[in-house]
Enzyme design. Structure first.
Site, PDB file in Angstrom:
ATOM      1  N   GLU A  26      15.465  10.865  -3.843  1.00 41.66           N
ATOM      2  CA  GLU A  26      15.412   9.409  -4.016  1.00 41.66           C
ATOM      3  C   GLU A  26      14.793   8.749  -2.793  1.00 41.66           C
ATOM      4  OE1 GLU A  26      19.239   7.873  -6.134  1.00 41.66           O
ATOM      5  OE2 GLU A  26      19.736   9.752  -5.167  1.00 41.66           O
ATOM      6  N   ASN A  37      24.395  14.093  -5.941  1.00 41.74           N
ATOM      7  CA  ASN A  37      23.280  13.146  -6.006  1.00 41.74           C
ATOM      8  C   ASN A  37      22.032  13.668  -5.286  1.00 41.74           C
ATOM      9  OD1 ASN A  37      24.873  11.326  -7.414  1.00 41.74           O
ATOM     10  ND2 ASN A  37      25.658  10.418  -5.516  1.00 41.74           N
ATOM     11  N   SER A  86      29.575  12.029  -4.263  1.00 39.47           N
ATOM     12  CA  SER A  86      29.985  10.634  -4.385  1.00 39.47           C
ATOM     13  C   SER A  86      31.375  10.513  -3.789  1.00 39.47           C
ATOM     14  CB  SER A  86      30.003  10.232  -5.853  1.00 39.47           C
ATOM     15  OG  SER A  86      30.866   9.133  -6.032  1.00 39.47           O
ATOM     16  N   LYS A 110      30.030  14.337  -9.126  1.00 35.65           N
ATOM     17  CA  LYS A 110      28.623  14.021  -8.878  1.00 35.65           C
ATOM     18  C   LYS A 110      27.987  14.805  -7.747  1.00 35.65           C
ATOM     19  CE  LYS A 110      26.704  10.264  -9.822  1.00 35.65           C
ATOM     20  NZ  LYS A 110      26.219   8.906  -9.658  1.00 35.65           N
ATOM     21  N   HIS A 139       4.208  10.677 -21.727  1.00 39.30           N
ATOM     22  CA  HIS A 139       5.113   9.528 -21.947  1.00 39.30           C
ATOM     23  C   HIS A 139       6.574   9.927 -21.722  1.00 39.30           C
ATOM     24  CE1 HIS A 139       1.649   7.702 -24.172  1.00 39.30           C
ATOM     25  NE2 HIS A 139       1.462   8.967 -24.514  1.00 39.30           N
ATOM     26  N   TYR A 197     -13.289  -7.073  19.372  1.00 38.67           N
ATOM     27  CA  TYR A 197     -11.841  -6.914  19.498  1.00 38.67           C
ATOM     28  C   TYR A 197     -11.115  -8.250  19.388  1.00 38.67           C
ATOM     29  CZ  TYR A 197      -7.262  -5.840  21.443  1.00 38.67           C
ATOM     30  OH  TYR A 197      -5.917  -5.715  21.609  1.00 38.67           O
TER      31      TYR A 197
HETATM   32  N1  ARG Z   1      -2.555  -3.356  24.007  1.00 43.65           N
HETATM   33  C1  ARG Z   1      -3.849  -3.672  23.517  1.00 43.65           C
HETATM   34  C2  ARG Z   1      -3.994  -3.134  22.097  1.00 43.65           C
HETATM   35  O1  ARG Z   1      -3.207  -2.360  21.704  1.00 43.65           O
HETATM   36  C3  ARG Z   1      -4.887  -3.049  24.380  1.00 43.65           C
HETATM   37  C4  ARG Z   1      -6.205  -3.731  24.354  1.00 43.65           C
HETATM   38  C5  ARG Z   1      -6.141  -5.024  25.030  1.00 43.65           C
HETATM   39  N2  ARG Z   1      -7.408  -5.629  25.175  1.00 43.65           N
HETATM   40  C6  ARG Z   1      -7.553  -6.931  25.430  1.00 43.65           C
HETATM   41  N3  ARG Z   1      -8.749  -7.372  25.500  1.00 43.65           N
HETATM   42  N4  ARG Z   1      -6.535  -7.712  25.605  1.00 43.65           N
HETATM   43  O2  ARG Z   1      -4.860  -3.489  21.364  1.00 43.65           O
END
Ligand code: ARG
Length: 466
Positions: A296, A291, A283, A289, A162, A323
């Site tokens: 930080e 720092n 400072s 000071k 604590h 994708y």
């Molecule tokens: N620049 C794209 C990425 O970083 C590459 C892949 C693109 N693929 C696509 N089907 N448009 O993800």
């Protein structure tokens, strides 16, 4: 009003060429994914070689492709390559330049491949390289902490719970606590590397390919243990990036806790440590000071690193297989995290390496705040056979008395102690000093200097093998 034709009046102010320019601006990743150039070229070289070996393209074309790719690598490294936003990303920038350099053969490179598996392999290679670097840097920081721990295995300081004085410990023991933390970070790096050691190249767009490619061949050429097994997962998986960000966030959190301690320790009120001039600032208005800005900033940058983890988790959480362009947002989070973590680790290694320990101030603080009260209670248990709860109560009364008299526990007259419990003898004073308290905690992992030194030997040996 020629502007109106080209640029939307509501939101097109910054775009000279109308909606297409906005599309280009939101779509292009070349501004940041150019960082992947070396991995992209490595991936393409391996792919082309495999295509030639399997008879999918001719040896002559592969040689032209390899020559062109190596030229491009050199152009980029020499700063002569002209990146184009129109060409979206690193993959198309390289391929377009390849076509300029070698003509139609360039068009054969993308056979049995898609940008989806291409970016997945490039990015994995990049993250793998970065993690290997992080492992080295972590080992460097652990080495510095081990050296400080060795130097201060017997330097007493107050241990806190604590942030209240709890029991005396040694500064070496405290440093070794961080060695444990960073060693877990290191082992997370190794675990993650092991898991991401699979090549997604050859998954093509998402479903694999009808060409007789050899994925084992490209995986081996790129230094992966083996190819991934599912093409859908291969192009939609970003666990390797998430794991990198998670490792970085945990490691940054460790760094931030140490940074916070440095901030506290370096106040004139504590004065446990003094930062070197190279890791502190003055400072502009208050000449007295000094720092702890670097500490930080290590603490603050942790917020940014943690944010990147949440950012990418949030990008990924709603994506159907496979994708989606959303996944392009993975890169800046990872690149910025890598750069930030590197800087944080370097700053911490520097600070811990050359801060000055004020052993006298630590010792003085360890002796105040009744840090040896537990030792008195333990003595009552051990010597008089009191149940710990009763010993705790007796000790509480002794502390209250010492507090009233404004003295340390070991300065209370024996008669006063005996008035609290008649069984107490002069032998009690043998456990009430800070040094005795620390020396007595010999249990495995305890703060006794002998035990701390044993832990240091253990880690030195382990680190030498790591
Ligand atoms: N620049 C794209 C990425 O970083 C590459 C892949 C693109 N693929 C696509 N089907 N448009 O993800």
């Amino acid at each position: 009003m020629s502007d109106a034709k080209t640029s939307n009046q509501m939101w097109g102010g910054r775009f000279a060429a109308g909606p297409a320019a906005v599309m280009e601006a939101i779509n292009a990743s070349i501004g940041f994914d150019r960082k992947l150039y070396a991995q992209d070229i490595r991936g393409s070289l391996a792919h082309a070689e495999m295509l030639a070996e399997t008879g999918i393209i001719s040896k002559a074309d592969q040689e032209k492709i390899a020559h062109g790719l190596n030229t491009i690598l050199k152009e980029i490294e020499d700063g002569r390559f002209v990146f184009s936003t129109k060409l979206e990303d690193i993959h198309m920038n390289v391929e377009a330049r390849l076509a300029e350099l070698i003509g139609p053969a360039a068009g054969r490179l993308h056979t049995a491949r898609s940008r989806n598996d291409q970016v997945a392999v490039d990015f994995r290679l990049w993250v793998k390289d970065e993690l290997l670097r992080v492992a080295d840097v972590l080992k460097g920081l652990m080495g510095v902490l081990l050296a400080r721990a060795e130097e201060h295995a017997a330097t007493v300081m107050p241990g806190f719970t604590h942030l209240q004085t709890a029991q005396p410990v040694t500064f070496g023991h405290h440093c070794m606590a961080y060695v444990e933390m960073f060693s877990r970070d290191l082992s997370r790096v190794r675990d993650a590397l092991e898991r991401m050691d699979e090549s997604p190249l050859g998954a093509a767009a998402l479903a694999g390919t009808g060409f007789p490619i050899d994925r084992h061949r490209t995986a081996a050429a790129l230094g992966f243990r083996e190819p991934t097994r599912n093409s859908l997962d291969s192009v939609s998986d970003r666990d390797f990036a998430l794991e990198f960000l998670a490792i970085a966030a945990i490691c940054a959190t460790h760094l931030s806790r140490l940074a916070e301690e440095i901030v506290i320790w370096s106040t004139p009120q504590f004065a446990f440590v003094r930062l070197s001039d190279s890791f502190s600032t003055g400072s502009s208005i208050m000449p007295q000071k000094k720092n702890p800005d670097a500490a930080e900033l290590v603490r603050a940058k942790t917020g940014r690193v943690n944010g990147h983890l949440i950012g990418l988790l949030t990008v990924m959480k709603g994506l159907p297989l496979t994708y989606s362009k959303d996944m392009q947002e993975d890169k800046e989070a990872v690149f910025d995290t890598a750069e930030t973590l590197d800087l944080m680790l370097a700053a911490m290694t520097g600070m811990m390496g050359d801060l000055t320990v004020n052993a006298a101030a630590m010792k003085k603080a360890a002796g105040s705040g009744y840090a040896t009260a537990t030792d008195l209670a333990d003595w009552l248990v051990r010597t008089l056979g009191l149940p710990f709860r009763e010993a705790h109560h007796v000790t509480g009364r002794a502390v209250a008395l010492a507090e009233r008299n404004g003295v340390a526990l070991d300065r209370l007259p024996l008669a006063d102690l005996q008035a609290i419990h008649p069984g107490i003898t002069a032998d009690v004073f043998s456990v009430l000093t800070v040094q005795k308290s620390v020396n007595s905690r010999k249990s495995l992992g305890g703060t006794a200097p002998a035990e701390v030194k044993r832990q240091i030997r253990y880690w030195k040996k382990r680190l030498a093998k790591a």
